[in-house]
Structure formats: structure tokens, C-alpha cells
Scaffold this motif. Sequence first.
Motif, PDB file in Angstrom:
ATOM      1  N   LEU A  51       2.327   3.824  -4.528  1.00 49.75           N
ATOM      2  CA  LEU A  51       2.233   4.920  -3.559  1.00 49.75           C
ATOM      3  C   LEU A  51       1.213   5.936  -4.068  1.00 49.75           C
ATOM      4  CD1 LEU A  51       5.992   5.572  -2.679  1.00 49.75           C
ATOM      5  CD2 LEU A  51       4.317   4.281  -1.366  1.00 49.75           C
ATOM      6  N   ASP A  52       0.418   6.459  -3.167  1.00 52.20           N
ATOM      7  CA  ASP A  52      -0.596   7.460  -3.508  1.00 52.20           C
ATOM      8  C   ASP A  52       0.103   8.792  -3.771  1.00 52.20           C
ATOM      9  OD1 ASP A  52      -2.835   8.990  -3.815  1.00 52.20           O
ATOM     10  OD2 ASP A  52      -3.625   8.648  -1.800  1.00 52.20           O
ATOM     11  N   ASP A  53      -0.181   9.385  -4.951  1.00 56.20           N
ATOM     12  CA  ASP A  53       0.451  10.651  -5.321  1.00 56.20           C
ATOM     13  C   ASP A  53       0.025  11.807  -4.417  1.00 56.20           C
ATOM     14  OD1 ASP A  53       1.784   9.457  -7.426  1.00 56.20           O
ATOM     15  OD2 ASP A  53       0.166   9.870  -8.861  1.00 56.20           O
ATOM     16  N   HIS A  54      -1.184  11.730  -3.876  1.00 59.00           N
ATOM     17  CA  HIS A  54      -1.709  12.814  -3.046  1.00 59.00           C
ATOM     18  C   HIS A  54      -1.262  12.701  -1.584  1.00 59.00           C
ATOM     19  CE1 HIS A  54      -4.083  14.055  -6.421  1.00 59.00           C
ATOM     20  NE2 HIS A  54      -4.630  12.848  -6.508  1.00 59.00           N
ATOM     21  N   HIS A  55      -0.890  11.513  -1.164  1.00 57.53           N
ATOM     22  CA  HIS A  55      -0.447  11.276   0.216  1.00 57.53           C
ATOM     23  C   HIS A  55       0.802  10.386   0.201  1.00 57.53           C
ATOM     24  CE1 HIS A  55      -4.880  11.764   0.335  1.00 57.53           C
ATOM     25  NE2 HIS A  55      -4.601  12.548   1.372  1.00 57.53           N
ATOM     26  N   SER A  59       1.144   6.949   2.448  1.00 57.39           N
ATOM     27  CA  SER A  59       1.100   5.687   1.708  1.00 57.39           C
ATOM     28  C   SER A  59       2.400   4.908   1.853  1.00 57.39           C
ATOM     29  CB  SER A  59       0.763   5.931   0.234  1.00 57.39           C
ATOM     30  OG  SER A  59       1.765   6.694  -0.395  1.00 57.39           O
ATOM     31  N   ALA A  60       3.525   5.611   1.950  1.00 61.06           N
ATOM     32  CA  ALA A  60       4.805   4.928   2.190  1.00 61.06           C
ATOM     33  C   ALA A  60       4.821   4.286   3.576  1.00 61.06           C
ATOM     34  CB  ALA A  60       5.963   5.907   2.041  1.00 61.06           C
ATOM     35  N   ALA A  61       4.242   4.982   4.553  1.00 61.19           N
ATOM     36  CA  ALA A  61       4.173   4.417   5.908  1.00 61.19           C
ATOM     37  C   ALA A  61       3.276   3.179   5.930  1.00 61.19           C
ATOM     38  CB  ALA A  61       3.651   5.464   6.887  1.00 61.19           C
ATOM     39  N   LEU A  62       2.145   3.246   5.241  1.00 63.69           N
ATOM     40  CA  LEU A  62       1.255   2.082   5.183  1.00 63.69           C
ATOM     41  C   LEU A  62       1.910   0.921   4.427  1.00 63.69           C
ATOM     42  CD1 LEU A  62      -2.201   3.782   4.551  1.00 63.69           C
ATOM     43  CD2 LEU A  62      -1.410   2.670   6.642  1.00 63.69           C
ATOM     44  N   LEU A 116      -7.209   1.554   7.931  1.00 61.24           N
ATOM     45  CA  LEU A 116      -6.546   2.790   8.352  1.00 61.24           C
ATOM     46  C   LEU A 116      -6.261   3.681   7.145  1.00 61.24           C
ATOM     47  CD1 LEU A 116      -5.247   4.357  10.718  1.00 61.24           C
ATOM     48  CD2 LEU A 116      -3.130   3.120  10.214  1.00 61.24           C
ATOM     49  N   GLY A 117      -5.859   3.063   6.040  1.00 65.35           N
ATOM     50  CA  GLY A 117      -5.626   3.840   4.817  1.00 65.35           C
ATOM     51  C   GLY A 117      -6.895   4.463   4.281  1.00 65.35           C
ATOM     52  N   VAL A 118      -7.982   3.697   4.292  1.00 60.69           N
ATOM     53  CA  VAL A 118      -9.265   4.220   3.820  1.00 60.69           C
ATOM     54  C   VAL A 118      -9.725   5.358   4.724  1.00 60.69           C
ATOM     55  CG1 VAL A 118     -11.710   3.651   3.545  1.00 60.69           C
ATOM     56  CG2 VAL A 118      -9.964   2.096   2.659  1.00 60.69           C
ATOM     57  N   ALA A 119      -9.581   5.188   6.034  1.00 60.78           N
ATOM     58  CA  ALA A 119     -10.012   6.223   6.978  1.00 60.78           C
ATOM     59  C   ALA A 119      -9.201   7.507   6.830  1.00 60.78           C
ATOM     60  CB  ALA A 119      -9.911   5.702   8.405  1.00 60.78           C
ATOM     61  N   SER A 120      -7.941   7.385   6.464  1.00 62.34           N
ATOM     62  CA  SER A 120      -7.104   8.576   6.317  1.00 62.34           C
ATOM     63  C   SER A 120      -7.108   9.127   4.894  1.00 62.34           C
ATOM     64  CB  SER A 120      -5.668   8.274   6.764  1.00 62.34           C
ATOM     65  OG  SER A 120      -5.107   7.264   5.959  1.00 62.34           O
ATOM     66  N   GLY A 121      -7.878   8.493   4.001  1.00 57.92           N
ATOM     67  CA  GLY A 121      -8.000   9.000   2.638  1.00 57.92           C
ATOM     68  C   GLY A 121      -6.883   8.585   1.702  1.00 57.92           C
ATOM     69  N   VAL A 122      -6.074   7.627   2.097  1.00 51.77           N
ATOM     70  CA  VAL A 122      -4.967   7.157   1.262  1.00 51.77           C
ATOM     71  C   VAL A 122      -5.481   6.064   0.341  1.00 51.77           C
ATOM     72  CG1 VAL A 122      -2.690   6.061   1.262  1.00 51.77           C
ATOM     73  CG2 VAL A 122      -3.272   7.723   3.031  1.00 51.77           C
ATOM     74  N   HIS A 123      -5.235   6.248  -0.950  1.00 50.50           N
ATOM     75  CA  HIS A 123      -5.653   5.242  -1.929  1.00 50.50           C
ATOM     76  C   HIS A 123      -4.580   4.159  -2.008  1.00 50.50           C
ATOM     77  CE1 HIS A 123      -7.586   3.535  -5.409  1.00 50.50           C
ATOM     78  NE2 HIS A 123      -6.417   3.532  -6.025  1.00 50.50           N
ATOM     79  N   GLN A 124      -4.980   2.900  -1.782  1.00 52.25           N
ATOM     80  CA  GLN A 124      -4.043   1.776  -1.834  1.00 52.25           C
ATOM     81  C   GLN A 124      -4.439   0.840  -2.960  1.00 52.25           C
ATOM     82  OE1 GLN A 124      -4.790   0.644   2.285  1.00 52.25           O
ATOM     83  NE2 GLN A 124      -2.599   0.938   2.659  1.00 52.25           N
ATOM     84  N   GLU A 125      -3.475   0.458  -3.736  1.00 57.75           N
ATOM     85  CA  GLU A 125      -3.693  -0.476  -4.832  1.00 57.75           C
ATOM     86  C   GLU A 125      -3.585  -1.906  -4.321  1.00 57.75           C
ATOM     87  OE1 GLU A 125      -4.312   0.110  -8.125  1.00 57.75           O
ATOM     88  OE2 GLU A 125      -4.372   2.276  -7.801  1.00 57.75           O
TER      89      GLU A 125
END
Length: 173
Positions: A51-55, A59-62, A116-125
Motif C-alpha cells: 500500500l502506498d504510504d502517501h495514498h 492504494s487500498a481501493a486499487l 489509473l493508479g499512475v494517473a492518480s499518483g498512487v505508487h503500486q509495487e
Amino acid sequence: MSGFADALVIVAVAAVVIVRQFRARAIDTDRRWWLLPAILAVVALREPGILDDHHPAASAALLAVELITGVVTGAGWAWTTRIWTASDGAVWTRSTRAGAVVWLVGIALRGGVHALGVASGVHQEGSVLMLGLAVTLLVRGGILAWRAQSLGTSGRPVPAYGRGMRLAWKERV
């Protein structure tokens, strides 16, 4: 693992699984069909930053969407797989063209979730994708094992002849 190593593991496992599933092969319901998905899930969950610490909410929704995509892809793949019983009682399985379409749609959906994660600024591993693949394989394996058992087989190969017959004394040598 690094992002490159995660991607390499995901691609390797997906390639091996996909290639194997498009060949006819006997399925054993007693086999540990859940082992590979469990290993992938453990490796994915051990990674920090799933999960991304900043979002955290986004990130949980994604992650939830990725897991739902994994469930739907696994179920679709399992239900589009041809399954039959051979004359010796062994259960055989082979994926169909519809299974390939399910895989392609699943990959497209996962690409859309990542975009969608990249567009919203969410970092996904890469561990998110690995966990989604584990869920896909777990659901598919479970449904196929259930379908194979529903065909009335015990999971053990049955001899093609002599089913239920007692051996004569001369045959017991």
C-alpha cells in the motif's frame, strides 16, 4: 525483491501456467493445487509497500480492484476450461480459446488498474500484481478441483479393466 525481480517472477509464472494449460493434461484432485498460489501470495505479502504510504485509501481501493479482477479472471478461466473423464477414470483438462480471451481481458483490466493508479499518483509495487496472479491461480485451481470431483472421480486413477472385480487365487502370485 526489486521491481524488476517481481516482474520477472510474474512473467515467468504466468508464461509457464498459460503454456501448460493449453495442453491436455490429467488433473489430480488430491494434488496440492493451492501450493503455487500460496507461495506467490506469501512472497507478495512479505514485500513492504503493498500500500502506498502517501495514498493509503486509493492504494487500498486499487488493491481491492486488483483482487476482484483476479477472482473474476480465475473463475472465468476455470469455467471456460474443457474438462472430461477418460476411459480409465482419469480427469483431463485443457483451456480453450475462450480461456485465452479471459486471460487477455484480465491482462487489459490489470493494465487499466495500473494506469489509473499512475494517473492518480498512487505508487503500486509489483507485489500487487503478484498477489492478483496468486488469487487468479487459487480461484481457478479450486474451481477445477471442484469440477473434477463433481465428475464422480476420487482423484486416483482407476484401472480401465477389472473395476470392482475380485482377483482369482492364481492372479495373486
